[in-house]
Design an enzyme around this catalytic site. Structure first.
Site, mmCIF file in Angstrom:
data_model
loop_
_atom_site.group_PDB
_atom_site.id
_atom_site.type_symbol
_atom_site.label_atom_id
_atom_site.label_comp_id
_atom_site.label_asym_id
_atom_site.label_seq_id
_atom_site.Cartn_x
_atom_site.Cartn_y
_atom_site.Cartn_z
ATOM 1 C CB THR A 381 -0.639 0.128 1.406
ATOM 2 O OG1 THR A 381 -1.790 -1.257 1.220
ATOM 3 C CG2 THR A 381 -1.397 1.596 1.463
ATOM 4 C CB THR A 399 -4.209 -0.680 -0.888
ATOM 5 O OG1 THR A 399 -3.539 -0.691 -0.768
ATOM 6 C CG2 THR A 399 -5.690 0.106 -0.760
ATOM 7 C CG ASN A 401 -6.232 -6.041 -0.321
ATOM 8 O OD1 ASN A 401 -5.009 -5.766 0.836
ATOM 9 N ND2 ASN A 401 -6.560 -7.208 -0.414
ATOM 10 C CG ASP A 423 -8.739 -5.326 2.307
ATOM 11 O OD1 ASP A 423 -8.010 -6.573 2.825
ATOM 12 O OD2 ASP A 423 -8.485 -3.980 2.702
ATOM 13 C CB SER A 452 -9.714 0.292 4.958
ATOM 14 O OG SER A 452 -8.354 0.457 4.848
ATOM 15 C CB SER A 453 -5.991 -2.084 8.612
ATOM 16 O OG SER A 453 -6.524 -2.832 8.557
ATOM 17 N N GLY A 473 0.736 -1.657 4.697
ATOM 18 C CA GLY A 473 1.276 -2.879 6.289
ATOM 19 C C GLY A 473 -0.312 -3.529 6.476
ATOM 20 N N GLY A 474 -1.331 -3.425 5.647
ATOM 21 C CA GLY A 474 -2.668 -4.191 6.321
ATOM 22 C C GLY A 474 -3.038 -3.436 7.579
#
Ligand code: DON
Length: 571
Positions: A381, A399, A401, A423, A452-453, A473-474
């Site tokens: 991302t 992103t 992803n 996601d 999402s994070s 970094g998810g």
């Protein structure tokens, strides 16, 4: 440390590469890595690529504001950083304008109208995550172009078309790639071949200094520039995307594209100690989780426990464990499910969550909530932060992803599509690529945005200082932003040190602390194990690009040293 004035580089490039130049020898060369720029008055951009940072600075010099610069940086990243920079993905923008107003723009991808809850399950109900990860079925309806156009329409000041010119010129004239970029392209050759049947990134022995030309993408960007983004959703680009979908049994239709809209959300604003934090609300879990983490620290004496101490790591881990358990249960697209945001960040709720924290022993995750998870795969991302001389600040995370998204390069249009469908919670209890599990709130539905994070964040001090930061970094985005803020505001590290300091991560499940190599010190690690924690070493966590405006209006940009390429540029 005084930053080198990178506008010198910029002028150098500008003279060397007149528009239309086709000579590979005159493509921009990578300047020496410079992640830190301080002491500037007029503007600063921190991103993962020097050309993207320079594109933003050039716009600021022409009188543009931070929003204009963001548009230029965004589209330049789509060219020079195709693994994550994009027009085929989505993201979030958090903005604070000089008048003190703040904004949150959601340009997250949406599930296509033909998507359905069990689309990644076979007849026996078993998940087939390869389809949510690679190929046409993995793509959500892209939001990036609509997002940039909407951001600019409301808050920009220079003409839209002008802001894309640098990206178009680089796409047409080519740019030289770094060692890291060559290595990443080589790593994904099989995917480019298998998923795409070949694309411009295939069949080369990529090495440092090679030049990449993005001819199709240049044409696509020109159409986007001329149509204020409309071409992507209802013009030639839309036709190319839809025709690709039809040929490969993907789900995105002309109707999906025509209906896509970026949405202004009410920014998530909360106080932490004496600071005002502005972050992204759902469909990102980032702002809510960050609020839970930061506010959860308030009752403890982290300042005297110190950075890297067993006690600090233990309590931060316990906060993270609880925040991620909430994420899995409560969070999803607010247009489809009711997310109890106010409750989750209320003082009473946070007090009830911290009440269960034992200062000398871990709370096993299964006692907090049931579930299971698997391992973290290679992902990408990108985040950038920009501050201008007028006092505006922008924090954007975007992103595809995974690296190069679903690996499908839209034929003729030259851009990768995302694999954001992964996601969603494909089945309750089944982990996504970040090991995150989810429930009903994040199940698939037509037109729904996947959770999402991403946590683009802006922090305003009582002394009128402003910090903008974010990370890829998810799931680790949230904990990365959390720790850098702790380092900077609680442990008073200078910004660059706050970013460079080693990190750790806990996400409820799996019940383990991921630690960067060599961290924490042996004695702290021993103490943590005695408290019941499992420690697992990881190569690196997060990649921060931040800008800071101090109370004297001096600007600093700081980027992560963990990866090559990041560059903060000031003016
Ligand atoms: O929206 C999310 O949370 C993920 N799609 C972000 C992916 C990501 O950060 C991968 N990068 N390292």
């Amino acid at each position: 440390m005084k930053g080198i004035r990178y506008e010198v580089w910029f002028l150098f490039f500008a003279i060397l590469i007149p528009s239309g130049c086709k000579n590979a020898r005159s493509t921009p060369k990578t300047p020496p890595s410079k992640v830190y720029a301080d002491g500037y008055d007029s503007g600063v951009v921190a991103s993962v690529h020097h050309l993207a940072s320079l594109a933003g600075i050039e716009v600021l010099k022409r009188g543009g504001n931070a929003v204009d610069a963001s548009v230029a940086t965004f589209f330049t990243l789509a060219v020079v950083f195709p693994r994550a920079g994009n027009i085929g993905g989505g993201g979030f923008a958090v903005v604070r304008m000089a008048d003190g107003k703040s904004y949150a723009l959601d340009f997250r991808e949406k599930a296509p109208l033909a998507a359905h809850r069990d689309m990644y399950l076979d007849a026996k109900g078993n998940p087939h995550r390869e389809n949510s990860m690679k190929g046409p079925l993995a793509a959500g309806v892209p939001g990036s172009v609509a997002g940039m156009a909407e951001l600019h329409r409301r808050l920009g000041r220079l003409p839209w078309q002008d802001l894309l010119q640098k990206a178009i010129a680089i796409a047409e004239n080519g740019h030289s790639i770094s060692e890291d970029e060559a290595a990443v392209l080589m790593r994904f050759q099989d995917d480019f071949r298998v998923v795409n049947g070949g694309n411009i990134y295939l069949n080369r022995n990529w090495k440092k200094g090679d030049t990449i030309f993005h001819k199709d993408l240049a044409q696509t960007l020109k159409r986007i520039a001329q149509s204020y983004g409309q071409d992507f959703y209802s013009g030639i680009t839309a036709q190319m995307l839809v025709s690709q979908m039809q040929k490969t049994k993907g789900l995105i239709t002309a109707k999906d594209l025509a209906q896509y809209k970026a949405v202004w959300r009410k920014p998530l604003v909360f106080t932490w100690n004496e600071l005002t934090v502005i972050s992204m609300p759902p469909p990102s879990s980032g702002g809510v989780a960050l609020a839970q983490l930061l506010k959860g620290t308030e009752k403890y004496d982290f300042a005297s426990w110190g950075f890297g101490s067993a006690k600090s790591i233990h309590v931060m881990t316990e906060l993270e464990r609880r925040a991620f358990a909430d994420r899995a249960t409560y969070m999803g697209d607010p247009d489809f499910v009711k997310v109890p945001v106010e409750k989750l960040i209320s003082p009473q709720y946070i007090a009830s969550r911290t009440a269960g924290i034992n200062l000398i022993a871990r709370t096993p995750s299964l006692q907090i909530k049931e579930g299971r998870a698997d391992t973290i795969e290679s992902v990408e991302t990108t985040h950038f932060s920009i501050a201008d001389r007028y006092g505006n600040t922008v924090s954007i995370t975007t992103t595809l992803n995974s690296f190069f998204g679903n690996k499908v390069l839209v034929k003729g249009a030259g851009f990768f599509l995302n694999n954001e469908m992964d996601d969603f919670s494909v089945k309750p209890g089944v982990a996504n690529q970040f090991g995150l599990i989810g429930g009903e709130a994040n199940s698939i539905a037509p037109g729904k945005r996947m959770l999402s994070s991403m946590t683009p964040t802006i922090v305003v001090g009582r002394d009128s200082s402003i910090l903008a930061l974010g990370s890829p970094g998810g799931s680790t985005i949230i904990t990365t932003v959390f720790q850098v803020m702790m380092n900077f505001y609680v442990w008073k590290m200078p910004l660059q040190k706050a970013i460079d300091a080693p990190r750790f991560h806990h996400q409820w499940l799996p019940d383990e602390i991921n630690c960067e190599k060599g961290f924490p010190a042996i004695s702290a690690a021993d103490s943590l194990r005695k408290m019941g924690h499992t420690l697992k070493e990881l190569l690196r966590l997060g990649r921060i690009d931040a800008v800071f405006r101090d109370s004297n209006r001096k600007l600093t940009g700081a980027s992560d040293i963990r990866r090559s390429g990041d560059q903060a540029v000031g003016w």
